[in-house]
Scaffold this motif. Structure first.
Motif, PDB file in Angstrom:
ATOM      1  N   UNK A  49     -47.475  -9.618  -7.030  1.00  0.00           N
ATOM      2  CA  UNK A  49     -46.728  -8.577  -7.337  1.00  0.00           C
ATOM      3  C   UNK A  49     -45.519  -8.769  -6.715  1.00  0.00           C
ATOM      4  N   UNK A  50     -45.406  -8.510  -5.238  1.00  0.00           N
ATOM      5  CA  UNK A  50     -44.140  -8.284  -4.534  1.00  0.00           C
ATOM      6  C   UNK A  50     -44.403  -9.375  -3.327  1.00  0.00           C
ATOM      7  N   UNK A  51     -43.292  -9.717  -3.180  1.00  0.00           N
ATOM      8  CA  UNK A  51     -42.959 -10.557  -1.782  1.00  0.00           C
ATOM      9  C   UNK A  51     -41.986 -10.141  -0.956  1.00  0.00           C
ATOM     10  N   UNK A  52     -42.192  -9.648   0.162  1.00  0.00           N
ATOM     11  CA  UNK A  52     -41.376  -9.168   1.199  1.00  0.00           C
ATOM     12  C   UNK A  52     -40.923 -10.401   1.913  1.00  0.00           C
ATOM     13  N   UNK A  53     -39.456 -10.497   1.883  1.00  0.00           N
ATOM     14  CA  UNK A  53     -38.884 -11.878   2.724  1.00  0.00           C
ATOM     15  C   UNK A  53     -37.519 -11.315   3.554  1.00  0.00           C
ATOM     16  N   UNK A  54     -37.469 -12.173   4.282  1.00  0.00           N
ATOM     17  CA  UNK A  54     -36.300 -11.984   4.971  1.00  0.00           C
ATOM     18  C   UNK A  54     -35.081 -13.350   4.605  1.00  0.00           C
ATOM     19  N   UNK A  55     -34.112 -12.680   4.190  1.00  0.00           N
ATOM     20  CA  UNK A  55     -33.045 -13.688   3.532  1.00  0.00           C
ATOM     21  C   UNK A  55     -31.718 -13.673   4.502  1.00  0.00           C
ATOM     22  N   UNK A  58     -31.575 -10.576   6.469  1.00  0.00           N
ATOM     23  CA  UNK A  58     -31.637  -9.336   5.725  1.00  0.00           C
ATOM     24  C   UNK A  58     -32.994  -9.245   4.943  1.00  0.00           C
ATOM     25  N   UNK A  59     -33.663  -7.931   5.063  1.00  0.00           N
ATOM     26  CA  UNK A  59     -34.945  -7.776   4.287  1.00  0.00           C
ATOM     27  C   UNK A  59     -34.737  -7.605   3.131  1.00  0.00           C
ATOM     28  N   UNK A  60     -35.660  -8.333   2.255  1.00  0.00           N
ATOM     29  CA  UNK A  60     -35.304  -8.459   0.583  1.00  0.00           C
ATOM     30  C   UNK A  60     -36.699  -8.174   0.120  1.00  0.00           C
ATOM     31  N   UNK A  61     -36.870  -8.005  -1.315  1.00  0.00           N
ATOM     32  CA  UNK A  61     -38.143  -7.831  -2.002  1.00  0.00           C
ATOM     33  C   UNK A  61     -38.000  -8.896  -3.286  1.00  0.00           C
ATOM     34  N   UNK A  62     -39.084  -9.421  -3.549  1.00  0.00           N
ATOM     35  CA  UNK A  62     -39.085 -10.189  -5.093  1.00  0.00           C
ATOM     36  C   UNK A  62     -39.965  -9.516  -5.715  1.00  0.00           C
ATOM     37  N   UNK A  63     -39.876  -9.147  -6.856  1.00  0.00           N
ATOM     38  CA  UNK A  63     -41.050  -8.561  -7.738  1.00  0.00           C
ATOM     39  C   UNK A  63     -41.146  -9.466  -8.853  1.00  0.00           C
ATOM     40  N   UNK A  64     -42.304  -9.710  -9.314  1.00  0.00           N
ATOM     41  CA  UNK A  64     -42.716 -10.154 -10.489  1.00  0.00           C
ATOM     42  C   UNK A  64     -43.084  -9.167 -11.592  1.00  0.00           C
ATOM     43  N   UNK A  65     -41.951  -8.925 -12.448  1.00  0.00           N
ATOM     44  CA  UNK A  65     -42.088  -7.826 -13.384  1.00  0.00           C
ATOM     45  C   UNK A  65     -42.610  -8.098 -14.708  1.00  0.00           C
ATOM     46  N   UNK A  66     -42.910  -9.691 -15.005  1.00  0.00           N
ATOM     47  CA  UNK A  66     -43.436  -9.944 -16.054  1.00  0.00           C
ATOM     48  C   UNK A  66     -42.671 -10.164 -17.510  1.00  0.00           C
ATOM     49  N   UNK A  67     -41.377  -9.576 -17.170  1.00  0.00           N
ATOM     50  CA  UNK A  67     -40.485  -9.929 -18.410  1.00  0.00           C
ATOM     51  C   UNK A  67     -39.174 -10.539 -17.652  1.00  0.00           C
ATOM     52  N   UNK A  68     -38.632 -11.290 -18.439  1.00  0.00           N
ATOM     53  CA  UNK A  68     -37.535 -11.943 -17.962  1.00  0.00           C
ATOM     54  C   UNK A  68     -36.263 -11.068 -18.266  1.00  0.00           C
ATOM     55  N   UNK A  69     -35.585 -10.842 -17.087  1.00  0.00           N
ATOM     56  CA  UNK A  69     -34.274 -10.254 -17.433  1.00  0.00           C
ATOM     57  C   UNK A  69     -33.097 -11.138 -16.823  1.00  0.00           C
ATOM     58  N   UNK A  70     -31.822 -11.121 -17.431  1.00  0.00           N
ATOM     59  CA  UNK A  70     -30.937 -11.967 -16.910  1.00  0.00           C
ATOM     60  C   UNK A  70     -30.163 -11.364 -15.851  1.00  0.00           C
TER      61      UNK A  70
END
Length: 158
Positions: A49-55, A58-70
């Motif tokens: 569902x969610x990946x917390x990562x450091x980029x 800097x702290x970031x989140x990546x979310x699998x939302x199930x729908x592709x948005x541009x």
């Protein structure tokens, strides 16, 4: 985690994207992966569902939302670079399977917009010498990947 964290929306590639960034960029790592506790729009129970990562620190989140948005140019990740070597490092890593754009912008393989910006450029723009800043800006506007030496030459009227 800081109180404000950028969250990147993916259809179902959040973990892949975070791992990709961690494999190509310094000071980048996956910190935690959270799975769906139940079937949800982002995926079935047990899927990421969610990946917390450091980029780049800097702290970031990546979310699998199930729908592709541009993504569009209203949002970009801006990486401030100390010098040309850092510009080259970030640019070369992120452009693989991506697409170059104008003025130091690119889209990575996930179509996320990035600005790869040398710090010296912003220093010139904010300095009192507006003619120097204008020369630097005109030079930068002709570039795809920013060439620090050419920006400085233009700024100095060389």
């Amino acid at each position: 985690m800081s109180k404000i964290t950028t969250c990147l929306w993916f259809k179902d590639e959040a973990e892949d994207a975070a791992n990709y960034y961690a494999s190509i960029l310094p000071n980048t790592r996956v910190d935690r992966v959270t799975c769906n506790p139940a079937d949800a729009p982002g995926g079935p129970e047990g899927s990421v569902l969610v990946v917390e990562f450091t980029l780049l620190g800097t702290p970031m989140l990546a979310l699998n939302g199930g729908v592709a948005f541009e993504y569009n140019e209203c949002m970009s990740l801006s990486a401030e670079c100390a010098d040309q070597a850092e510009v080259d490092l970030y640019w070369d890593a992120l452009i693989a399977d991506g697409k170059p754009e104008q003025c130091g912008w690119l889209r990575d393989k996930y179509n996320v917009p990035w600005q790869i910006t040398p710090k010296v450029l912003m220093d010139i723009y904010s300095a009192p010498d507006k003619a120097r800043a204008a020369r630097a800006m005109r030079a930068m506007m002709t570039m795809v990947k920013i060439d620090v030496a050419k920006v400085l030459e233009a700024a100095d009227g060389i």
